[in-house]
Design a protein around this motif. Structure first.
Motif, PDB file in Angstrom:
ATOM      1  N   ILE A   8       0.823  -1.025   0.199  1.00 61.12           N
ATOM      2  CA  ILE A   8      -0.019  -0.011  -0.019  1.00 61.12           C
ATOM      3  C   ILE A   8       0.676   0.916  -0.151  1.00 61.12           C
ATOM      4  N   ARG A   9       0.664   2.629  -0.991  1.00 57.65           N
ATOM      5  CA  ARG A   9       1.365   3.685  -1.132  1.00 57.65           C
ATOM      6  C   ARG A   9       0.250   4.742  -0.557  1.00 57.65           C
ATOM      7  N   LYS A  10       1.165   6.118  -0.164  1.00 61.57           N
ATOM      8  CA  LYS A  10       0.365   7.088  -0.572  1.00 61.57           C
ATOM      9  C   LYS A  10      -0.588   7.480  -1.627  1.00 61.57           C
ATOM     10  N   GLY A  11      -2.122   7.512  -1.541  1.00 63.74           N
ATOM     11  CA  GLY A  11      -2.932   7.423  -2.494  1.00 63.74           C
ATOM     12  C   GLY A  11      -3.638   6.707  -3.140  1.00 63.74           C
ATOM     13  N   ASN A  12      -3.120   6.299  -2.539  1.00 66.41           N
ATOM     14  CA  ASN A  12      -3.797   4.216  -2.646  1.00 66.41           C
ATOM     15  C   ASN A  12      -5.314   4.628  -1.826  1.00 66.41           C
ATOM     16  N   GLU A  67     -10.468   4.127 -10.896  1.00 71.42           N
ATOM     17  CA  GLU A  67      -9.863   4.531 -12.477  1.00 71.42           C
ATOM     18  C   GLU A  67      -9.163   5.806 -12.423  1.00 71.42           C
ATOM     19  N   ASP A  68      -7.852   5.697 -12.739  1.00 71.30           N
ATOM     20  CA  ASP A  68      -7.500   7.487 -12.740  1.00 71.30           C
ATOM     21  C   ASP A  68      -7.843   8.056 -14.603  1.00 71.30           C
ATOM     22  N   HIS A  69      -8.109   9.576 -14.551  1.00 70.85           N
ATOM     23  CA  HIS A  69      -7.980   9.772 -15.860  1.00 70.85           C
ATOM     24  C   HIS A  69      -7.374  10.940 -16.006  1.00 70.85           C
ATOM     25  N   ASP A  70      -6.793  11.668 -16.840  1.00 72.39           N
ATOM     26  CA  ASP A  70      -6.353  13.482 -16.742  1.00 72.39           C
ATOM     27  C   ASP A  70      -7.594  13.748 -16.904  1.00 72.39           C
ATOM     28  N   TYR A  71      -7.302  15.130 -16.209  1.00 76.24           N
ATOM     29  CA  TYR A  71      -8.337  15.854 -15.970  1.00 76.24           C
ATOM     30  C   TYR A  71      -7.813  17.327 -16.603  1.00 76.24           C
ATOM     31  N   ASN A  72      -8.611  18.323 -16.835  1.00 73.46           N
ATOM     32  CA  ASN A  72      -7.672  19.861 -16.533  1.00 73.46           C
ATOM     33  C   ASN A  72      -8.729  20.555 -16.023  1.00 73.46           C
ATOM     34  N   PHE A  73      -8.279  21.871 -14.836  1.00 75.71           N
ATOM     35  CA  PHE A  73      -8.410  22.622 -14.039  1.00 75.71           C
ATOM     36  C   PHE A  73      -9.312  23.534 -14.577  1.00 75.71           C
ATOM     37  N   LEU A  74     -10.919  24.391 -14.686  1.00 80.10           N
ATOM     38  CA  LEU A  74     -11.410  24.605 -15.304  1.00 80.10           C
ATOM     39  C   LEU A  74     -11.341  26.246 -13.993  1.00 80.10           C
ATOM     40  N   TYR A  75     -11.773  25.882 -12.848  1.00 84.55           N
ATOM     41  CA  TYR A  75     -11.654  26.815 -12.072  1.00 84.55           C
ATOM     42  C   TYR A  75     -12.383  26.403 -10.360  1.00 84.55           C
ATOM     43  N   ALA A  76     -12.251  27.511  -9.003  1.00 84.75           N
ATOM     44  CA  ALA A  76     -12.773  26.775  -8.097  1.00 84.75           C
ATOM     45  C   ALA A  76     -13.620  28.007  -7.875  1.00 84.75           C
ATOM     46  N   ASP A  77     -14.973  27.736  -7.288  1.00 84.12           N
ATOM     47  CA  ASP A  77     -15.899  29.068  -6.366  1.00 84.12           C
ATOM     48  C   ASP A  77     -16.258  28.133  -5.236  1.00 84.12           C
ATOM     49  N   VAL A 112      -4.054  17.601 -14.657  1.00 81.93           N
ATOM     50  CA  VAL A 112      -3.888  16.225 -13.222  1.00 81.93           C
ATOM     51  C   VAL A 112      -4.710  15.313 -13.833  1.00 81.93           C
ATOM     52  N   LYS A 113      -4.395  14.256 -12.495  1.00 77.64           N
ATOM     53  CA  LYS A 113      -4.975  12.625 -12.156  1.00 77.64           C
ATOM     54  C   LYS A 113      -5.884  12.955 -11.784  1.00 77.64           C
ATOM     55  N   LEU A 114      -7.519  12.331 -11.554  1.00 78.95           N
ATOM     56  CA  LEU A 114      -7.940  12.219 -10.531  1.00 78.95           C
ATOM     57  C   LEU A 114      -8.451  10.587 -10.725  1.00 78.95           C
ATOM     58  N   ALA A 115      -9.052  10.245  -9.440  1.00 74.42           N
ATOM     59  CA  ALA A 115      -8.623   8.949  -8.946  1.00 74.42           C
ATOM     60  C   ALA A 115     -10.350   8.866  -8.518  1.00 74.42           C
ATOM     61  N   ILE A 116     -10.865   8.371  -9.716  1.00 75.85           N
ATOM     62  CA  ILE A 116     -12.449   8.385 -10.145  1.00 75.85           C
ATOM     63  C   ILE A 116     -12.760   6.992  -9.283  1.00 75.85           C
ATOM     64  N   HIS A 117     -13.825   6.952  -8.090  1.00 73.11           N
ATOM     65  CA  HIS A 117     -14.560   5.686  -7.831  1.00 73.11           C
ATOM     66  C   HIS A 117     -16.358   5.624  -8.157  1.00 73.11           C
ATOM     67  N   GLU A 118     -17.097   4.836  -8.433  1.00 72.45           N
ATOM     68  CA  GLU A 118     -18.417   5.412  -8.678  1.00 72.45           C
ATOM     69  C   GLU A 118     -18.587   6.880  -9.063  1.00 72.45           C
ATOM     70  N   VAL A 120     -17.849   9.412  -8.271  1.00 76.69           N
ATOM     71  CA  VAL A 120     -16.783  10.344  -7.517  1.00 76.69           C
ATOM     72  C   VAL A 120     -15.211  10.680  -7.743  1.00 76.69           C
ATOM     73  N   ALA A 121     -15.103  11.753  -7.615  1.00 76.03           N
ATOM     74  CA  ALA A 121     -13.441  12.354  -7.392  1.00 76.03           C
ATOM     75  C   ALA A 121     -12.860  11.434  -6.282  1.00 76.03           C
ATOM     76  N   VAL A 122     -12.377  10.911  -5.836  1.00 73.77           N
ATOM     77  CA  VAL A 122     -11.773  10.546  -4.474  1.00 73.77           C
ATOM     78  C   VAL A 122     -10.839  10.609  -4.275  1.00 73.77           C
ATOM     79  N   ALA A 123      -9.787  11.370  -4.977  1.00 71.75           N
ATOM     80  CA  ALA A 123      -8.112  11.237  -5.481  1.00 71.75           C
ATOM     81  C   ALA A 123      -7.623  12.458  -5.864  1.00 71.75           C
ATOM     82  N   ILE A 124      -6.583  13.361  -5.520  1.00 68.03           N
ATOM     83  CA  ILE A 124      -6.176  13.697  -6.497  1.00 68.03           C
ATOM     84  C   ILE A 124      -4.490  13.670  -6.585  1.00 68.03           C
ATOM     85  N   THR A 125      -4.036  13.625  -8.180  1.00 67.34           N
ATOM     86  CA  THR A 125      -2.461  13.327  -7.823  1.00 67.34           C
ATOM     87  C   THR A 125      -1.632  15.091  -8.549  1.00 67.34           C
ATOM     88  N   LEU A 126      -0.818  15.445  -8.866  1.00 67.06           N
ATOM     89  CA  LEU A 126      -0.903  16.951  -9.434  1.00 67.06           C
ATOM     90  C   LEU A 126      -0.049  16.271  -9.770  1.00 67.06           C
TER      91      LEU A 126
END
Length: 188
Positions: A8-12, A67-77, A112-118, A120-126
């Motif tokens: 097991i590693r960080k981010g799992n 599942e890890d997918h590449d996502y582009n950051f758009l904005y924060a609110d 960034v890479k977002l870890a998606i579970h069902e 829902v994003a559960v983790a982010i990797t920069l």
């Protein structure tokens, strides 16, 4: 999928008692006498509660299917951070507690890479490194080009870092996203 605790590693993402946990830190401890153990600090995704577990290194742990997918950051609110999938162009809102300490490093169109579970994003990797501009630091000291001392600096994202004496305001530098440490002067 069951795996041994020592892998097991960080981010799992771990499924324990029907709840999902993201691993914040994982350390394998090998005492001189006794059984080696894996010390794992985790945060429950549903409510953000942090727990610390200790497993024998050979114990089986249930790793959740993400599942890890590449996502582009758009904005924060006020709701959170908004990302767009690079392939399907679908947008996804990620809560602030999932992004956590990665928030200052997010800039428009950063991939960034977002870890998606069902769904829902559960983790982010920069990305490991990112280029930022120095907006505030002490003046450049003449003749100090090879000194091993560092001076404090504030970067364009508001993060404080330590930079070599020859770096001045307006200089673009490469920093590690994990801890904000200086790597090198940007080559662009």
């Amino acid at each position: 999928m069951r795996v041994i605790a020592s892998s097991i590693r960080k981010g799992n993402i771990i499924d324990q008692d029907g709840k999902l946990y993201v691993v914040l830190s994982a350390e394998n401890i090998h005492p001189g006498k006794g059984t080696p153990v894996s010390q794992i600090e985790m945060r429950r995704i549903s409510d953000g509660v942090k727990i610390s577990e200790r497993y024998k290194t050979t114990d089986q742990v249930e790793r959740a299917h993400v599942e890890d997918h590449d996502y582009n950051f758009l904005y924060a609110d006020d709701d959170g951070f908004h990302f767009m999938n690079n392939e399907s162009y679908e947008q996804l809102m990620v809560p602030k507690d999932v992004v956590g300490t990665a928030a200052p490093y997010l800039s428009e169109n950063l991939t960034v890479k977002l870890a998606i579970h069902e769904g829902v994003a559960v983790a982010i990797t920069l990305p490991q490194r990112i280029t930022l501009e120095v907006v505030e630091t002490e003046p450049v000291t003449k003749g100090q080009t090879a000194s091993s001392s560092y001076k404090p600096a504030v970067l364009s994202n508001g993060v404080r870092s330590a930079v070599p004496p020859h770096i001045g305001v307006g200089t673009r530098i490469v920093v590690m996203t994990e801890d904000g440490s200086y790597v090198e002067r940007a080559k662009d």
